[in-house]
Design a protein around this motif. Structure first.
Motif, mmCIF file in Angstrom:
data_model
loop_
_atom_site.group_PDB
_atom_site.id
_atom_site.type_symbol
_atom_site.label_atom_id
_atom_site.label_comp_id
_atom_site.label_asym_id
_atom_site.label_seq_id
_atom_site.Cartn_x
_atom_site.Cartn_y
_atom_site.Cartn_z
ATOM 1 N N SER A 60 0.827 -1.088 -0.096
ATOM 2 C CA SER A 60 0.073 -0.068 -0.043
ATOM 3 C C SER A 60 0.965 1.139 -0.084
ATOM 4 C CB SER A 60 -0.873 0.162 1.319
ATOM 5 O OG SER A 60 -0.197 0.168 2.307
ATOM 6 N N ASN A 119 -8.559 -3.001 -1.507
ATOM 7 C CA ASN A 119 -7.202 -2.253 -1.585
ATOM 8 C C ASN A 119 -7.515 -0.433 -1.930
ATOM 9 O OD1 ASN A 119 -6.253 -4.490 -1.231
ATOM 10 N ND2 ASN A 119 -5.028 -4.511 -2.955
ATOM 11 N N TYR A 158 -1.162 -5.369 1.911
ATOM 12 C CA TYR A 158 -2.458 -5.851 1.759
ATOM 13 C C TYR A 158 -2.443 -7.491 1.497
ATOM 14 C CZ TYR A 158 -4.170 -1.211 0.793
ATOM 15 O OH TYR A 158 -4.507 0.211 0.977
#
Length: 196
Positions: free
Chosen positions: A80, A132, A102
Motif C-alpha cells: 500500500s 485495496n 494488503y
C-alpha cells in the motif's frame, strides 16, 4: 455540501499560503492502490479492545487453499501507500516494511470463510482490488483530517486497524433506522502522530 465537497474545501483551506506547514504533506498524494509501486515515507482504546487486538495480531496467517475450495487463488500481495508504525505489528505484515501490505486473494478468501461468509473464488481478484482501493481512499481522508495536526507531525503513520464487525457507529445505527442497510464491516484506524 457533500462529503467530497467538504473534503476539497478542507484541503484547499489547509493548503492556503498562510498554512505552509500543511501544504507540503497534502500535495504528496501520488501512488496507485493496486500496483506494486510504493512511496517511501517517513489513540486510545479500551482495555477490552486492546486485548481483542492483541489476540488478533497473534492469529496465524493461513495462506493455503481451503478444503472446500475448487481452485487455488493468487498468494501474491500488494504494498500500500500507507506508512506503517512499527509497534504491535500483526503477523500477517512483513517485518521491515515501511508500508502496510494488503492480503493476497487466498488470505482474503480464508479470512472471509473464517468469519462465516461464503465467498466466491472467482470474485476474489475484484474483491481484493476494491478492498485495496477503498483503504487507499480512506487513508487520503485520514490525511486530510490529520492536516489539522501537520505542524506537530508532518508524516502520520497507521499504527493498527481495530476490527469491530458487530459494533456500529451512531451514524450507521441512525441510517439503519431510516431504512439503510448496516455496514458490511467496521474498522477503526489508529494513527501514530510521530510517536503520539
Amino acid at each position: 455540501m457533500g462529503t467530497e465537497d467538504g473534503i476539497r474545501a478542507f484541503v484547499r483551506a489547509a493548503s492556503a499560503p498562510d498554512n505552509a506547514c500543511y501544504s507540503s504533506r497534502l500535495s504528496d498524494s501520488q501512488g496507485c492502490p493496486i500496483s506494486d509501486r510504493t512511496r517511501t515515507s517517513q489513540g486510545c482504546t479500551s482495555s477490552a479492545a486492546a486485548a481483542d487486538h492483541a489476540a488478533r495480531i497473534n492469529m496465524p496467517v493461513v495462506d493455503n487453499t481451503a478444503s472446500s475450495q475448487g481452485s487455488s487463488l493468487d498468494t501474491s500481495r500488494q504494498k500500500s501507500s500507507i506508512p506503517i508504525a512499527a509497534s504491535e505489528l500483526p503477523k500477517h505484515q512483513q517485518s521491515g516494511s515501511d508500508v502496510w501490505v494488503y492480503p493476497s486473494e487466498q488470505q482474503f478468501y480464508n479470512a472471509m470463510k473464517r468469519k462465516g461468509w461464503d465467498p466466491n473464488e472467482q470474485d476474489m481478484s475484484k474483491v481484493v482490488s476494491i478492498h485495496n482501493t477503498v483503504n487507499e481512499r480512506a487513508w487520503q481522508h485520514i490525511l486530510a483530517w490529520e492536516a489539522l495536526h501537520a505542524c506537530e507531525c508532518q508524516q502520520p503513520k497507521l499504527k493498527r486497524f481495530q476490527g469491530k464487525p458487530n459494533e456500529f457507529s451512531p451514524k450507521a445505527r441512525l441510517l439503519n433506522l431510516l431504512g439503510f442497510k448496516l455496514p458490511f464491516d467496521r474498522h477503526d484506524w489508529v494513527v501514530d502522530r510521530c510517536g503520539k
